[in-house]
Enzyme design. Structure first.
Site, PDB file in Angstrom:
ATOM      1  N   THR A 112     -10.754   7.926  -1.623  1.00 10.85           N
ATOM      2  CA  THR A 112     -11.743   7.771  -0.498  1.00 10.85           C
ATOM      3  C   THR A 112     -10.737   8.183   0.812  1.00 10.85           C
ATOM      4  O   THR A 112     -11.250   8.997   1.529  1.00 10.85           O
ATOM      5  CB  THR A 112     -12.432   6.615  -0.230  1.00 10.85           C
ATOM      6  OG1 THR A 112     -13.106   6.513  -1.483  1.00 10.85           O
ATOM      7  CG2 THR A 112     -13.514   6.544   0.697  1.00 10.85           C
ATOM      8  N   SER A 161     -15.681   2.744  -3.769  1.00  9.81           N
ATOM      9  CA  SER A 161     -16.736   3.409  -3.681  1.00  9.81           C
ATOM     10  C   SER A 161     -17.422   3.072  -4.883  1.00  9.81           C
ATOM     11  O   SER A 161     -17.066   3.226  -5.802  1.00  9.81           O
ATOM     12  CB  SER A 161     -16.650   5.020  -3.433  1.00  9.81           C
ATOM     13  OG  SER A 161     -15.460   5.092  -2.576  1.00  9.81           O
ATOM     14  N   GLY A 387     -13.080   6.948  -9.964  1.00 10.83           N
ATOM     15  CA  GLY A 387     -12.088   7.436 -10.950  1.00 10.83           C
ATOM     16  C   GLY A 387     -12.545   6.987 -12.203  1.00 10.83           C
ATOM     17  O   GLY A 387     -13.374   6.288 -12.517  1.00 10.83           O
TER      18      GLY A 387
HETATM   19  N1  LIG Z   1      -3.030   6.891   2.850  1.00 17.35           N
HETATM   20  C1  LIG Z   1      -3.134   5.770   2.491  1.00 17.35           C
HETATM   21  N2  LIG Z   1      -2.324   4.844   3.791  1.00 17.35           N
HETATM   22  C2  LIG Z   1      -2.476   3.803   3.856  1.00 17.35           C
HETATM   23  N3  LIG Z   1      -3.369   3.038   2.899  1.00 17.35           N
HETATM   24  C3  LIG Z   1      -4.234   3.626   1.926  1.00 17.35           C
HETATM   25  C4  LIG Z   1      -3.970   4.960   1.883  1.00 17.35           C
HETATM   26  N4  LIG Z   1      -4.746   5.323   0.874  1.00 17.35           N
HETATM   27  C5  LIG Z   1      -5.292   4.110   0.223  1.00 17.35           C
HETATM   28  N5  LIG Z   1      -5.134   3.209   1.023  1.00 17.35           N
HETATM   29  C6  LIG Z   1      -5.350   1.869   1.036  1.00 17.35           C
HETATM   30  O1  LIG Z   1      -5.767   1.614  -0.710  1.00 17.35           O
HETATM   31  C7  LIG Z   1      -7.372   1.260  -0.321  1.00 17.35           C
HETATM   32  C8  LIG Z   1      -8.171   1.746  -1.349  1.00 17.35           C
HETATM   33  O2  LIG Z   1      -8.461   3.069  -1.113  1.00 17.35           O
HETATM   34  P1  LIG Z   1      -9.635   3.777  -1.479  1.00 17.35           P
HETATM   35  O3  LIG Z   1      -9.471   5.342  -0.858  1.00 17.35           O
HETATM   36  O4  LIG Z   1     -10.843   3.268  -1.149  1.00 17.35           O
HETATM   37  O5  LIG Z   1      -9.550   3.911  -2.976  1.00 17.35           O
HETATM   38  P2  LIG Z   1     -10.510   4.934  -4.026  1.00 17.35           P
HETATM   39  O6  LIG Z   1     -11.464   5.679  -3.135  1.00 17.35           O
HETATM   40  O7  LIG Z   1      -9.838   5.667  -4.807  1.00 17.35           O
HETATM   41  O8  LIG Z   1     -11.086   3.784  -4.782  1.00 17.35           O
HETATM   42  C9  LIG Z   1      -7.785   1.340   1.002  1.00 17.35           C
HETATM   43  O9  LIG Z   1      -8.723   0.499   1.419  1.00 17.35           O
HETATM   44  C10 LIG Z   1      -6.358   1.404   1.637  1.00 17.35           C
HETATM   45  O10 LIG Z   1      -6.140   0.115   2.083  1.00 17.35           O
HETATM   46 MG   LIG Z   2     -13.289   5.190  -3.236  1.00 18.78          MG
END
Ligand SMILES: Nc1ncnc2c1ncn2[C@@H]1O[C@H](COP(=O)(O)OP(=O)(O)O)[C@@H](O)[C@H]1O
Ligand SMILES: [Mg+2]
Length: 1108
Positions: A112, A161, A387
């Site tokens: 996300t 998500s 995922g």
């Molecule tokens: N590029 C990034 N920089 C800093 N923190 C990140 C980054 N990508 C993810 N995170 C951390 O990881 C957490 C999970 O990311 P998210 O995108 O929600 O995961 P997914 O959608 O794959 O389940 C976020 O809430 C954030 O704290």
């Molecule tokens: Mg997500």
């Protein structure tokens, strides 16, 4: 000059895994770890970006970074998600290719966040302008709204998500965003009613309770306390680093920006509140006569409040929780629900309510963000889908999610391979077949229409008779037994009979990313996704616009006996649509990897990453990419990078770049199997070759650096030397100039000096001569002057002598003559001297007297008494005479200034004096008062207009008098008028004439001697006026009235005088009676005049205040 950089510069580890040498899983992981430790979270596999979740904010997403990556080639800078976004955006804008960005990875891997980074990058680099910015803002702000309703805290991710999202951003021909469309996939709605341990419900519930104002909560009938709600798990209600209240405000704000109306927001919140209330409704059994238990709502308060919120009739909903109506063809059968069925119905309603609300939100956002114009747009799709999930307990949701991931892997394989293949064809390179695992078989196992698992599930759901999850598993066991990726204890495949890791109620699928054990419990229910019709009808009846809209099937007019499509079917369908959609677009991959399970920064858990690398098929990805040629580069950058390795190409190659590269390769003696020439690119088979090129380049660069250094140092010294030399010349020139200048000025001044001396000498010489000449001339003149002087003086002396002699003669003659005359006249003088002196002195004295008198003349007033004193006695008679002459003269002057009127006034005054002087005490005070006559201004005053017009003659006197009443002696104010022939008495207020008496009838007038204004007008006996008797009057202007009466009376009757009787006692005739009026001296009174009193019938006494 633009500096050409490359991905290969300053690399930590290997920036592109394709170049990894040797390529093993260990080296792959090691490379990732090495880069991760150095904060390099992005690594490429060709054009695919691997993103490691840093779990902390890194300074690599700044606006400066955006600028750095903007319009740069993909391999030019170190790997970054921005490079991928830039590549995708430019290819969309410049080559008109629709793009999709596929982000995969397990929960918490950063999908996300990655999707948001891509969107924010595109927003930053695309066009600007009010309209465009609004669209951008709406697109970006749709995220917080969807995250609030669709994300939740899970054990893996605090902001996980719980739905799949695919967003198409639409651009116009300029590359400006014009709108977007969001598709959502399968919200994990079971979370609404139950959350696994350590997880939360969807964020919005907590946000609403923490962030809404007291007022809002009261309206929604909610309590801030999480513990009051059954649907909210409590053990992890508060999440570190998550400010629900602040997020609530963000969400409200975002909803506003996206374009939600205030009433829509309110409706949405009402629905959220209703779900919470619904969770609190509890049931109790009530025994029935037939032995079954029937459910009843335990405490109706929550039910009531929920019904009030949604405008539902309470009894309808209550009944729907107790009975269920089944319609079959034309029959309607109502059965009762037991307690567990009631709970099931309640939860089904809550889940449906929430998931439909979520879908509505997506539709509503789409309505706001959709592009306005209908023309074809360029599209960039961003797919952020859940995922691959492997939990301890995997159910229908995981099955569906993993199926989706299988499909994505499938499309990934298809597209990458196809792209690879296409590139080889494009470049005219021979195609070599590549071995890789194709997961199409797994997709087939799940989605095959005849014997796929989903098809079986649907079939079982539709089958009449008793169907359970177990019968479904049985079916799978028969149908899929032979499939190499399907495993089950009871399948016909005997190989699992003894596999104790495989429970009886489960089946296992070997996904491309690993084996997953699914528990069949709940599959049927979840696939059916049944909501009792009674409930949907109850919802439809609600007096709430949004609720009604969400449950259209509850409309009794549209009763549809057909079963709604199952969840599995719907999902398969939408995934199919998505895949078809993605296939038409140019894919860009971001593969997210989670470094650890603790959500912690800087920790790299080897096994976890290894597992993800395996199931994401990253190694395969690299292999596929390297199967043909590991590395490829367009000729121009290649030649630019390596041209220093060959003399012919260094420093400049004049011919076509391809030939340059060919010359270069030939010169470097790289074996011909190691590379191939494509149409626009050179393909290098083995990374080793590339690295050896890089090695040589580095060596060469060192030499070049030394060369550059050498040249630079030489250049620097030379320029320094030249500068010194030049400076020396300049200094010398300046010095010479200065010295010459100085010498010149010296010579010049010396010359001037000499010149001036010689000129001076010459001048003096001339001067001397001139002076001599002049002196000679002057000497002659002087001598002449002296001579003339002597002569003149001599003459003067002679003339003076002669004049003196002549004067002496005249003087002597005059003296002689005088002596002679005196002797002759002496005898005449003495006889006349006395008389002459006397008359002269007298004349002088008289002159002085008259002049003094003229100076001191007294005033011209006739009554002035002063006269200067006489200076000499002999002037006595003359002085007295002069005084009387002067007085007569000034009287005459005074008289000559009189007019006729003034003369008349003075005559009157004179007459008054004749009458009253020394006779009446009142007289002296009247002398100074002028006789005004008409005191009332009778002709001018409008009040007396009538009276004035009644008078046919000129009014000589008009005044207010008091007529004395003989009965009491009191006075009444009357107007007294005197004309030439009459006197008239008239009423003071009305102006009505009371009496008019011709003057001849007036016999005499009586007044007292005293200081009063009483007077009696006595009429002649027998005259017309006398019938009423005499008048006794009093007036302030007594003297004037009587004087005038007398003057006028005299002329009127033409006799000398009217008798004026002045005495302190007189008689007055009142009608028949004669009354005596007597004046006595009273005590001195202040202000008040005389008062009249009747003493008796014959006596009126007037008391006059004494004047003393
Ligand atoms: N590029 C990034 N920089 C800093 N923190 C990140 C980054 N990508 C993810 N995170 C951390 O990881 C957490 C999970 O990311 P998210 O995108 O929600 O995961 P997914 O959608 O794959 O389940 C976020 O809430 C954030 O704290
Ligand atoms: Mg997500």
């Amino acid at each position: 000059m633009e500096v050409k950089t490359s991905l290969l510069d300053n690399m930590i580890g290997v920036g592109d895994m394709v170049l990894l040498e040797p390529l093993t899983e260990d080296s792959f992981i090691e490379n990732l770890r090495n880069r991760f430790d150095h904060n390099e979270i992005y690594t490429y596999i060709g054009s695919v970006v691997i993103s490691m979740n840093p779990y902390r904010s890194l300074p690599i997403f700044t606006p400066e970074k955006v600028e750095e990556y903007r319009n740069r080639n993909f391999y030019e800078l170190s790997p970054h998600i921005y490079a991928l976004a830039d590549e995708a955006y430019r290819s969309l804008r410049d080559q008109d290719k629709d793009q999709c960005i596929l982000i995969t990875g397990e929960s918490g891997a950063g999908k996300t966040e990655a999707s948001k980074l891509v969107m924010s990058y595109v927003a930053a680099v695309c066009g600007k302008g009010q309209e465009v910015n609004k669209v951008k803002e709406q697109l970006l702000q749709s995220n917080p709204v969807l995250e609030a309703f669709g994300n939740a805290k899970t054990v893996r991710n605090d902001n996980s998500s719980r739905f799949g999202k695919y967003m198409d951003i639409e651009f116009d021909f300029k590359g400006d965003p014009v709108g977007g469309v969001i598709s959502n996939y399968l919200l994990e709605k079971s979370r609404v009613v139950k959350q696994p341990r350590g997880e939360r419900n969807f964020h919005i519930f907590y946000q609403l309770l923490s962030g809404a104002s007291d007022d809002t909560l009261r309206k929604l009938k909610l309590d801030r306390d999480f513990s009051k709600y059954n649907y909210l798990s409590l053990d992890s209600a508060n999440v570190n680093g998550l400010d629900d209240a602040a997020n609530f405000r963000t969400v409200r704000n975002a909803m506003q920006i996206v374009g939600f109306m205030e009433d829509e927001v309110q409706s949405v919140l009402e629905l959220v509140a209703a779900v919470l209330k619904l969770g609190n409704i509890e049931f109790k059994p009530e025994s029935r006569s037939n032995g079954y238990d029937e459910s009843r709502v335990k405490d109706k308060n929550d039910l009531k409040e929920m019904c009030e919120l949604l405008g539902i009739e309470q009894s309808v909903l209550e009944r729907a929780f107790s009975y269920r109506t089944v319609e079959a063809k034309l029959e309607k059968v109502s059965t009762t629900l037991n307690v567990s069925q009631a709970y099931y119905a309640r939860d089904a309603l809550a889940k449906n309510l929430y998931s439909r609300l979520f879908s509505w939100l997506v539709t509503r956002i789409n309505e706001s963000i959709k592009a306005q114009s209908k023309t074809r747009h360029k599209v960039m799709g961003v797919l952020d889908i859940y995922g691959f999930e492997i939990f301890e307990d995997n159910s229908f949701e995981q099955f569906i999610i993993n199926y989706c991931n299988e499909k994505l892997q499938q499309i990934f394989i298809e597209l990458t391979l196809r792209e690879e293949q296409e590139e080889y064809i494009r470049e005219d390179i021979e195609w070599t077949n590549i071995e890789y695992f194709n997961n199409a078989v797994i997709c087939d196992l799940i989605e095959n229409n005849q014997n796929g698992i989903l098809a079986m599930l649907d079939e079982e759901c539709l089958r009449p008779g008793t169907v359970t999850d177990i019968t479904f598993l049985d079916k799978l066991n028969t149908v899929c037994a032979e499939h190499q990726h399907f495993e089950s204890r009871l399948s016909k495949n005997s190989k699992f009979l003894t596999d104790h890791s495989l429970p009886h109620s489960c089946f296992r699928i070997q996904h491309y990313a690993g084996k997953v054990l699914y528990r069949v419990e709940g599959f049927m229910d979840k696939n059916n996704d049944l909501l009792y019709r009674d409930l949907s009808q109850a919802m439809y009846k609600a007096n709430h616009k949004l609720i009604k809209q969400l449950f259209p099937e509850g409309n009794p007019a549209k009763v549809n006996l057909k079963r709604p499509p199952t969840a599995g079917f719907q999902f398969k369908h939408s995934v199919g649509t998505l895949m078809r959609n993605l296939q038409t677009k140019n894919p860009n991959y971001i593969r997210c990897v989670k470094p650890n399970d603790k959500k912690a920064p800087r920790i790299f858990t080897d096994s976890l990453v290894r597992h993800q690398v395996a199931y994401l098929g990253l190694m395969e990805n690299v292999r596929v990419r390297r199967a043909g040629y590991a590395y490829r580069q367009a000729y121009e950058p290649c030649l630019e990078r390596y041209k220093m390795l060959c003399k012919q190409t260094w420093p400049h190659w004049k011919g076509p770049t391809r030939e340059g590269v060919e010359v270069l390769m030939a010169d470097l003696q790289v074996s011909t199997e190691e590379f191939a020439y494509g149409n626009s690119k050179i393909f290098i088979r083995n990374p080793r070759t590339l690295f050896s090129l890089e090695e040589k380049r580095r060596g060469c660069l060192e030499n070049l650096a030394a060369l550059i250094q050498k040249i630079y140092r030489g250049w620097k010294c030379r320029t320094h030397f030249l500068l010194l030399k030049h400076s020396q010349v300049v200094v010398a020139a300046w010095y010479r100039r200065y010295a010459q200048q100085k010498k010149y000025t010296q010579i010049k001044s010396a010359t001037i000096m000499v010149q001036s001396y010689s000129r001076g000498w010459k001048a003096r010489k001339i001067l001397r001569e001139l002076k001599h000449q002049k002196r000679c001339e002057e000497a002659a003149t002087t001598i002449a002057a002296y001579w003339h002087g002597t002569q003149a003086r001599r003459e003067l002396k002679r003339l003076k002598k002669e004049a003196r002699r002549r004067h002496a003669v005249a003087v002597i003659w005059a003296y002689w003559l005088g002596l002679k005359v005196r002797r002759e006249y002496r005898k005449f003088f003495r006889a006349n001297a006395g008389r002459k002196i006397y008359s002269f002195i007298m004349q002088r004295l008289m002159q002085k007297y008259f002049l003094g008198l003229k100076r001191d003349l007294p005033s011209m007033s006739p009554i002035g008494g002063s006269w200067p004193t006489r200076p000499y006695r002999f002037l006595d008679t003359a002085h007295t005479e002069l005084r009387s002459i002067f007085h007569h003269w000034r009287c005459k002057k005074y008289r000559s200034r009189f007019t006729d009127e003034r003369k008349a006034v003075f005559e009157e005054k004179l007459q008054a004096s004749e009458i009253f002087k020394d006779k009446k005490a009142l007289y002296p005070s009247s002398v100074g008062q002028p006789f005004r006559g008409d005191y009332l201004e009778i002709s001018k005053n409008p009040k007396y207009q009538k009276l004035s017009s009644a008078m046919d003659e000129k009014v000589l006197l008009a005044d207010v008098v008091n007529k004395i009443n003989r009965a009491n002696g009191k006075g009444t104010a009357r107007i007294f008028l005197l004309t030439k022939n009459n006197f008239v008495l008239a009423d003071q207020k009305t102006g009505q004439v009371k009496a008019s008496v011709p003057l001849p009838d007036l016999a005499s007038i009586s007044v007292s001697t005293q200081n009063d204004g009483f007077f009696a007008l006595k009429l002649k006996e027998g005259s017309a006026g006398a019938t009423k008797g005499d008048f006794l009057l009093s007036s302030e202007h007594l003297i004037e009235i009587i004087t005038k009466l007398r003057r006028t009376g005299a002329t009127a009757v033409n006799h000398d005088h009217l008798d004026i009787d002045i005495s302190d006692e007189f008689l007055v005739q009142f009608k028949q009676d004669k009354v005596c009026v007597k004046f006595v001296q009273g005590a001195p009174k202040n202000g008040n005049g005389a008062s009249c009193k009747r003493k008796n019938n014959r006596l009126l006494e007037v008391s006059v205040p004494s004047t003393a």
